[in-house]
Design an enzyme around this catalytic site. Structure first.
Site, PDB file in Angstrom:
ATOM      1  N   GLU A  48     -11.932  70.280  76.956  1.00 38.51           N
ATOM      2  CA  GLU A  48     -11.500  70.062  78.339  1.00 38.51           C
ATOM      3  C   GLU A  48     -12.702  69.868  79.268  1.00 38.51           C
ATOM      4  O   GLU A  48     -12.779  68.900  80.015  1.00 38.51           O
ATOM      5  CB  GLU A  48     -10.671  71.254  78.793  1.00 38.51           C
ATOM      6  CG  GLU A  48     -10.223  71.189  80.243  1.00 38.51           C
ATOM      7  CD  GLU A  48      -9.542  72.460  80.695  1.00 38.51           C
ATOM      8  OE1 GLU A  48      -8.847  72.415  81.732  1.00 38.51           O
ATOM      9  OE2 GLU A  48      -9.711  73.516  80.056  1.00 38.51           O
ATOM     10  N   HIS A  49     -13.632  70.813  79.251  1.00 36.27           N
ATOM     11  CA  HIS A  49     -14.844  70.738  80.067  1.00 36.27           C
ATOM     12  C   HIS A  49     -16.054  70.643  79.143  1.00 36.27           C
ATOM     13  O   HIS A  49     -16.215  71.479  78.244  1.00 36.27           O
ATOM     14  CB  HIS A  49     -15.027  71.993  80.928  1.00 36.27           C
ATOM     15  CG  HIS A  49     -13.850  72.335  81.784  1.00 36.27           C
ATOM     16  ND1 HIS A  49     -12.942  73.320  81.446  1.00 36.27           N
ATOM     17  CD2 HIS A  49     -13.437  71.832  82.972  1.00 36.27           C
ATOM     18  CE1 HIS A  49     -12.023  73.411  82.389  1.00 36.27           C
ATOM     19  NE2 HIS A  49     -12.295  72.512  83.332  1.00 36.27           N
TER      20      HIS A  49
END
Length: 441
Positions: free
Chosen positions: A321-322
């Site tokens: 995600e990040h």
């Protein structure tokens, strides 16, 4: 994993499943079915059961909103306005990049594309242990920039009262309706509609496992932003990275929940070892250390690879995600990587900026979904649709002949005849399947 790597710290438990947990799915299905059958009565029953919350109306009126906003310190309101300006500015740049167009592909044949906002959107702003006020910015502001006419925002009560900062954030973001209602019952009410809540066309915003499952089950009847899983962070670091910064940034995301993976991929054995040591040193003094510590113990990973090309390749396998890049040349990741929800380049930025203040959207793909999708953005609230018009008789006749042949290859005689009549009406073709004739246009 296909890329060779030395696993310095391995996770204790497996990655979260992409499939529904049966006990959650069953409860969610029961609530949705009840709201579908019984509307407001079901919403009230489940709200009382889960939140002990049964106000006369779940929707806040203008006076209620004004009173709540007035209770929030002006410095907090100023900060909310600042962050929303950043989100609005970036969302507007995204919207401006999407152009309607029309092209003439043959003489008199016009094909066009339009970007039309959905009519109504629901925005879910989580409460509970971590009231994600910033979700109001990401969902409501982005929808309004896209041009959505009606945005209905909802958030759970906080110990029996409307949560002031979340309400203020939704109001300042431009929500047209604000509800104090949480959980599956809120999501179902927005998606399906009740006697007092009109249905929406799309749902957006993060939530717990029950809210995520509700969005999964309702998808198709309404659009959704993403199938959400636990927050994830992956850091790519070389020997220039500061292990104290790496450790701090890993823990900043691990505190989201005990199922949040925090992964370090580095070319430096020293950075790996010192990061692990700093994490253990920092955890006891972190107020959310209990949650972050469990996430680090169960889901944390540290891997050492030969070089940055191997690091980027391995990071792409995770599709996190990040992804934070702490290297001497962080922009190289823009060329080397393809699978991430959001990329954070260099030690002057961090994932926390993306979560809270910088302006890009923090509703992002998890559980490997970054392999095939990005996160929430202004385009999610837009329907990209097409239109066609043929003004030239000769072009219509030509298309009709080819349509007839192409359709009969697939045994679609009805399609073929639709083309045939245009090749006859606007050209010189004869209709073999009817005695009907056309005068020449």
């Amino acid at each position: 994993m296909s890329t060779a790597a030395k696993l310095v710290k391995k996770p204790v438990t497996e990655t979260a499943s992409r499939t529904s947990r049966p006990e959650i799915a069953g409860t969610v299905a029961e609530i949705i079915a009840d709201v579908r059958r019984n509307g407001d009565a079901a919403v009230r029953r489940w709200s009382e059961k889960f939140d002990s919350w049964t106000p006369e109306s779940y929707r806040l009126g203008p006076d209620d909103i004004a009173a709540v906003v007035a209770s929030v310190p002006e410095t907090v309101l100023d900060d909310l306005r600042f962050v929303q300006r950043q989100v609005r500015g970036f969302a507007q740049a995204q919207r401006d990049s999407l152009a309607d167009f029309e092209v003439e592909t043959l003489p008199g044949v016009y094909l066009g594309q339009r970007n039309i906002p959905v009519g109504a959107a629901g925005a879910y702003v989580p409460g509970g242990r971590y009231p994600l006020t910033a979700s109001a910015h990401m969902t409501v502001v982005t929808a309004k920039v896209a041009g959505v006419d009606r945005v209905a925002a909802t958030t759970p009560p906080d110990r029996g009262t409307p949560p002031p900062i979340s309400i203020a954030a939704m109001h300042l973001a431009g929500a047209d309706e604000i509800y104090v209602l949480g959980g599956v019952q809120a999501v179902a009410a927005l998606a399906l509609g009740t006697e007092t809540i009109a249905p929406v066309d799309m749902l957006a915003g993060p939530g717990n496992a029950y809210v995520a499952e509700a969005k999964r089950q309702l998808f198709g009847e309404v659009g959704i932003d993403l199938f959400a899983g636990p927050t994830e962070v992956l850091i790519v670091a070389d020997g220039t990275a500061d292990p104290f910064v790496v450790a701090t940034d890993l823990l900043s995301q691990a505190e989201h929940g005990p199922d949040s993976p925090a992964v370090l991929i580095t070319t430096s054995a020293e950075v790996a070892a010192r990061t692990i040591a700093y994490v253990e040193e920092l955890l006891p003094g972190l107020p959310t250390g209990d949650v972050a510590g469990r996430a680090w113990r169960d889901k944390g990973e540290v891997l050492v690879v030969e070089d940055l090309d191997a690091a980027y390749a391995l990071a792409d396998e995770y599709a996190s995600e990040h992804v934070q890049i702490l290297t001497a040349e962080p922009r190289a990741a823009l060329r080397k990587m393809r699978n991430y929800g959001a990329l954070f380049l260099g030690d002057k930025t961090c994932v926390a900026y993306g979560d809270k203040v910088i302006g890009t959207n923090h509703v992002l793909p998890t559980l490997g979904a970054a392999r095939y999708t990005g996160g929430l953005w202004v385009g999610k609230y837009l329907k990209t649709v097409t239109y066609q018009e043929v003004q030239d008789a000769g072009s219509s006749a030509e298309l009709g002949e080819i349509c007839g042949r192409a359709s009969r290859l697939e045994n679609f005689e009805g399609h073929a005849r639709s083309g045939d009549i245009r090749s006859a009406r606007f050209g010189s073709a004869r209709l073999e399947w009817t005695d009907h004739t056309f005068g020449r246009a």
